[in-house]
Design an enzyme around this catalytic site. Structure first.
Site, PDB file in Angstrom:
ATOM      1  N   SER A  23      51.421 -84.963 -43.373  1.00 54.19           N
ATOM      2  CA  SER A  23      51.113 -83.673 -44.010  1.00 54.19           C
ATOM      3  C   SER A  23      49.647 -83.301 -43.846  1.00 54.19           C
ATOM      4  O   SER A  23      49.205 -82.284 -44.358  1.00 54.19           O
ATOM      5  CB  SER A  23      51.471 -83.723 -45.501  1.00 54.19           C
ATOM      6  OG  SER A  23      50.915 -84.869 -46.105  1.00 54.19           O
ATOM      7  N   ASN A 110      51.754 -91.281 -55.396  1.00 53.83           N
ATOM      8  CA  ASN A 110      52.635 -90.365 -56.138  1.00 53.83           C
ATOM      9  C   ASN A 110      51.921 -89.705 -57.314  1.00 53.83           C
ATOM     10  O   ASN A 110      52.032 -88.495 -57.528  1.00 53.83           O
ATOM     11  CB  ASN A 110      53.885 -91.111 -56.625  1.00 53.83           C
ATOM     12  CG  ASN A 110      54.710 -91.641 -55.469  1.00 53.83           C
ATOM     13  OD1 ASN A 110      54.440 -91.318 -54.316  1.00 53.83           O
ATOM     14  ND2 ASN A 110      55.710 -92.457 -55.769  1.00 53.83           N
ATOM     15  N   HIS A 156      63.449 -41.296 -61.667  1.00 54.69           N
ATOM     16  CA  HIS A 156      64.366 -41.125 -60.515  1.00 54.69           C
ATOM     17  C   HIS A 156      63.667 -40.480 -59.322  1.00 54.69           C
ATOM     18  O   HIS A 156      64.309 -39.823 -58.507  1.00 54.69           O
ATOM     19  CB  HIS A 156      65.603 -40.290 -60.886  1.00 54.69           C
ATOM     20  CG  HIS A 156      66.248 -40.694 -62.174  1.00 54.69           C
ATOM     21  ND1 HIS A 156      67.282 -41.600 -62.244  1.00 54.69           N
ATOM     22  CD2 HIS A 156      65.972 -40.349 -63.461  1.00 54.69           C
ATOM     23  CE1 HIS A 156      67.642 -41.771 -63.509  1.00 54.69           C
ATOM     24  NE2 HIS A 156      66.851 -41.024 -64.268  1.00 54.69           N
ATOM     25  N   SER A 277      48.641 -44.372 -34.257  1.00 55.07           N
ATOM     26  CA  SER A 277      49.809 -44.744 -33.473  1.00 55.07           C
ATOM     27  C   SER A 277      49.408 -44.769 -31.997  1.00 55.07           C
ATOM     28  O   SER A 277      48.565 -43.987 -31.563  1.00 55.07           O
ATOM     29  CB  SER A 277      50.917 -43.713 -33.691  1.00 55.07           C
ATOM     30  OG  SER A 277      51.784 -43.692 -32.580  1.00 55.07           O
ATOM     31  N   LYS A 283      49.144 -39.275 -35.801  1.00 50.85           N
ATOM     32  CA  LYS A 283      49.511 -40.187 -36.881  1.00 50.85           C
ATOM     33  C   LYS A 283      48.325 -40.887 -37.537  1.00 50.85           C
ATOM     34  O   LYS A 283      47.365 -41.273 -36.876  1.00 50.85           O
ATOM     35  CB  LYS A 283      50.460 -41.280 -36.350  1.00 50.85           C
ATOM     36  CG  LYS A 283      51.843 -40.789 -36.024  1.00 50.85           C
ATOM     37  CD  LYS A 283      52.683 -40.441 -37.233  1.00 50.85           C
ATOM     38  CE  LYS A 283      53.154 -41.646 -37.961  1.00 50.85           C
ATOM     39  NZ  LYS A 283      54.384 -42.238 -37.530  1.00 50.85           N
ATOM     40  N   GLU A 290      51.674 -50.885 -46.470  1.00 56.89           N
ATOM     41  CA  GLU A 290      52.974 -51.379 -45.992  1.00 56.89           C
ATOM     42  C   GLU A 290      52.975 -52.898 -45.849  1.00 56.89           C
ATOM     43  O   GLU A 290      53.950 -53.574 -46.184  1.00 56.89           O
ATOM     44  CB  GLU A 290      53.322 -50.733 -44.647  1.00 56.89           C
ATOM     45  CG  GLU A 290      53.624 -49.254 -44.756  1.00 56.89           C
ATOM     46  CD  GLU A 290      53.698 -48.592 -43.386  1.00 56.89           C
ATOM     47  OE1 GLU A 290      54.678 -48.853 -42.667  1.00 56.89           O
ATOM     48  OE2 GLU A 290      52.788 -47.846 -43.031  1.00 56.89           O
ATOM     49  N   TYR A 317      59.677 -89.699 -57.698  1.00 56.71           N
ATOM     50  CA  TYR A 317      59.133 -89.046 -56.503  1.00 56.71           C
ATOM     51  C   TYR A 317      60.106 -89.135 -55.331  1.00 56.71           C
ATOM     52  O   TYR A 317      60.755 -90.154 -55.102  1.00 56.71           O
ATOM     53  CB  TYR A 317      57.789 -89.684 -56.102  1.00 56.71           C
ATOM     54  CG  TYR A 317      57.233 -89.073 -54.823  1.00 56.71           C
ATOM     55  CD1 TYR A 317      56.517 -87.887 -54.866  1.00 56.71           C
ATOM     56  CD2 TYR A 317      57.478 -89.654 -53.578  1.00 56.71           C
ATOM     57  CE1 TYR A 317      56.045 -87.295 -53.697  1.00 56.71           C
ATOM     58  CE2 TYR A 317      57.009 -89.068 -52.411  1.00 56.71           C
ATOM     59  CZ  TYR A 317      56.291 -87.884 -52.480  1.00 56.71           C
ATOM     60  OH  TYR A 317      55.832 -87.298 -51.326  1.00 56.71           O
ATOM     61  N   GLN A 322      56.735 -83.216 -50.831  1.00 57.60           N
ATOM     62  CA  GLN A 322      55.620 -82.873 -49.951  1.00 57.60           C
ATOM     63  C   GLN A 322      55.714 -81.390 -49.539  1.00 57.60           C
ATOM     64  O   GLN A 322      54.731 -80.781 -49.152  1.00 57.60           O
ATOM     65  CB  GLN A 322      55.649 -83.783 -48.718  1.00 57.60           C
ATOM     66  CG  GLN A 322      54.524 -83.565 -47.743  1.00 57.60           C
ATOM     67  CD  GLN A 322      54.399 -84.722 -46.761  1.00 57.60           C
ATOM     68  OE1 GLN A 322      53.946 -85.797 -47.114  1.00 57.60           O
ATOM     69  NE2 GLN A 322      54.838 -84.503 -45.532  1.00 57.60           N
ATOM     70  N   LYS A 325      53.470 -78.033 -50.873  1.00 57.09           N
ATOM     71  CA  LYS A 325      52.131 -77.554 -50.511  1.00 57.09           C
ATOM     72  C   LYS A 325      52.122 -76.245 -49.756  1.00 57.09           C
ATOM     73  O   LYS A 325      51.399 -75.307 -50.124  1.00 57.09           O
ATOM     74  CB  LYS A 325      51.410 -78.631 -49.703  1.00 57.09           C
ATOM     75  CG  LYS A 325      51.109 -79.772 -50.608  1.00 57.09           C
ATOM     76  CD  LYS A 325      50.596 -81.003 -49.969  1.00 57.09           C
ATOM     77  CE  LYS A 325      50.751 -82.100 -50.993  1.00 57.09           C
ATOM     78  NZ  LYS A 325      52.170 -82.388 -51.356  1.00 57.09           N
TER      79      LYS A 325
END
Ligand code: ARG
Length: 460
Positions: A23, A110, A156, A277, A283, A290, A317, A322, A325
């Site tokens: 890791s 651990n 709405h 664009s 654009k 977004e 454990y 692991q 992370k």
């Protein structure tokens, strides 16, 4: 290379196993927490005379040097040493020989990794809280400039009642206040020291767990060693808190995206926070908003992925853990960059106040106020609702708004109307009469801004 745990093996691991198992490529970012934890452990071992004071001091001093070397980019981690814990320990032993081998007395990876992750999550919460506070302060400043800026409030996504832009922004401030609180609750959940749990059943050495807790700034120690090494609830809580924050940012992003479309045109994003664009020259796209909206999905994935990892694990454990992370790191990185970028984007956008006002004026958003006028003149609310409904229908046919109808037109629908109706449906009246706590009236929102500046800014 020989493994730290290689004693009972007579064959070396397959290189693919090493790659798969290790890791270090991602948990190296725990180096600070790992070294801090080891220093506290070594200090306690010395205090408890489990190792000599000289050994304790040498270990602590060398760990400090290793930390400085890592920060200076002078340390290369090795995949053979699997993870950050064994890398640091092996560098220590390379530097001070047999004394270095005593650091792991009364400890297991651990309880070590569980401690590191708790330290990390506590730091991560504090950092995100600072970013969210800064974002909320930017919104409060922006709100302060727009307590008179009338816009339509929606339900709405249909124009409903007039509010102000400040009032709208303040709704997000409330969400971010809850995010701050939620992250504070995660800190509480993570604020328990597992070190001393050993591999799963504590240890025979006379460790002083409370001393280590104090050294590392933990409020308490774990009360069951099996749970101590296998509890990752605090990671899940963190992922949940981050996901909710990202859900809030995503909703806000969605509104920004709508508002900067030509259909709304409520805001104009700064050129520095939009893109063009490659084919359509006209654009100007809200890519930042977004992306923030898109990245929310990614943090939900981090949460669901790790929640699923944990669901079938027997005590205590298991190596599956692991996998805590990458989602935690990813969620943190994602939330951080989104909070910071989003703040800059909203801090630099232009608010098209006239367009907002016109939109509020055009959508019959004062119809409730017209009905309320009737109620104040003795008409039951349900009847008032029907009368104004008729008026709206008529106005729509005429292509007029309610304030453009003549008094004769009003009276043709109901003779009770007099010319005080115009004041009642004026947008400023509509907004400023709603001065209950939580309402959009200018004075109310100003008070809310002041209170929140104290609450959020004060904690900086
Ligand atoms: N790299 C491991 C993890 O992140 C550390 C703990 C390993 N413990 C063990 N017994 N294999 O979970």
């Amino acid at each position: 290379m020989s493994k730290m745990w290689g004693g009972r093996f007579n064959k070396s691991t397959d290189t693919m196993t090493d790659d798969f198992n290790s890791s270090i490529s991602f948990d190296q970012r725990l180096y600070r927490q790992d070294i801090k934890g080891s220093m506290a452990h070594a200090k306690m071992l010395g205090k408890q005379k489990i190792i000599t004071p000289e050994e304790s001091e040498l270990i602590i001093k060398t760990l400090g040097e290793i930390l400085a070397d890592i920060e200076a980019g002078k340390v290369e981690f090795s995949i053979d040493m699997e993870d950050i814990h064994m890398n640091v320990e092996s560098i220590l032993t390379e530097r001070i020989g047999d004394t270095g081998k005593k650091l792991h007395t009364g400890r297991s990876r651990n309880d070590q990794v569980a401690t590191d992750m708790r330290l990390y999550v506590k730091d991560a919460c504090a950092e995100l809280q600072a970013d969210i506070r800064s974002l909320a302060m930017t919104l409060l400043d922006l709100a302060n400039k727009h307590t008179k800026t009338i816009m339509p409030g929606y339900t709405h996504l249909q124009r409903a009642q007039p509010i102000t832009f400040a009032h709208h922004l303040m709704a997000y401030v409330e969400m971010f206040k809850r995010d701050l609180k939620r992250l504070g609750q995660v800190v509480e959940m993570a604020d328990i020291l597992p070190l001393g749990s050993g591999a799963l059943a504590t240890t025979t050495y006379p460790l002083d767990r409370y001393y280590v807790a104090q050294e590392l700034g933990f409020g308490n120690v774990s009360m069951n060693s099996l749970d101590g090494v296998s509890d990752r609830d605090f990671c899940i809580d963190f992922l949940e808190a981050v996901s909710v924050f990202m859900m809030h940012l995503s909703r806000f992003s969605e509104e920004i995206i709508l508002w900067c479309s030509s259909e709304f045109n409520f805001i104009t994003l700064d050129d520095a926070f939009s893109t063009g664009s490659s084919i359509m020259p006209q654009k100007k796209n809200p890519d930042i908003a977004e992306l923030v909206r898109g990245k929310a999905g990614r943090t939900f994935g981090d949460l669901l992925g790790f929640l699923t990892t944990m669901k079938g694990l027997p005590l205590a454990y298991n190596k599956d853990m692991q996998e805590d992370k990458e989602p935690v790191f990813d969620a943190f990185d994602t939330a951080k960059i989104c909070a910071v970028t989003f703040e800059k984007m909203v801090g630099t956008m232009t608010v098209n106040t006239e367009v907002m006002r016109k939109s509020a004026a055009g959508g019959f958003s004062n119809a409730t106020d017209a009905a309320d006028w009737l109620v104040k003149h003795g008409v039951a609310f349900r009847d008032a609702h029907a009368i104004i409904g008729k008026l709206v229908f008529y106005a729509l046919e005429q292509g007029k708004s309610l304030d453009e109808l003549t008094l004769e037109e009003y009276q043709a629908v109901d003779p009770v109307f007099d010319d005080s109706i115009y004041k009642a449906i004026d947008l400023n009246t509509c907004v400023n009469q709603r001065d209950l706590i939580g309402g959009p009236a200018e004075a109310t929102v100003k008070r809310a801004i002041a209170i929140n500046k104290g609450l959020i800014g004060g904690k900086k």
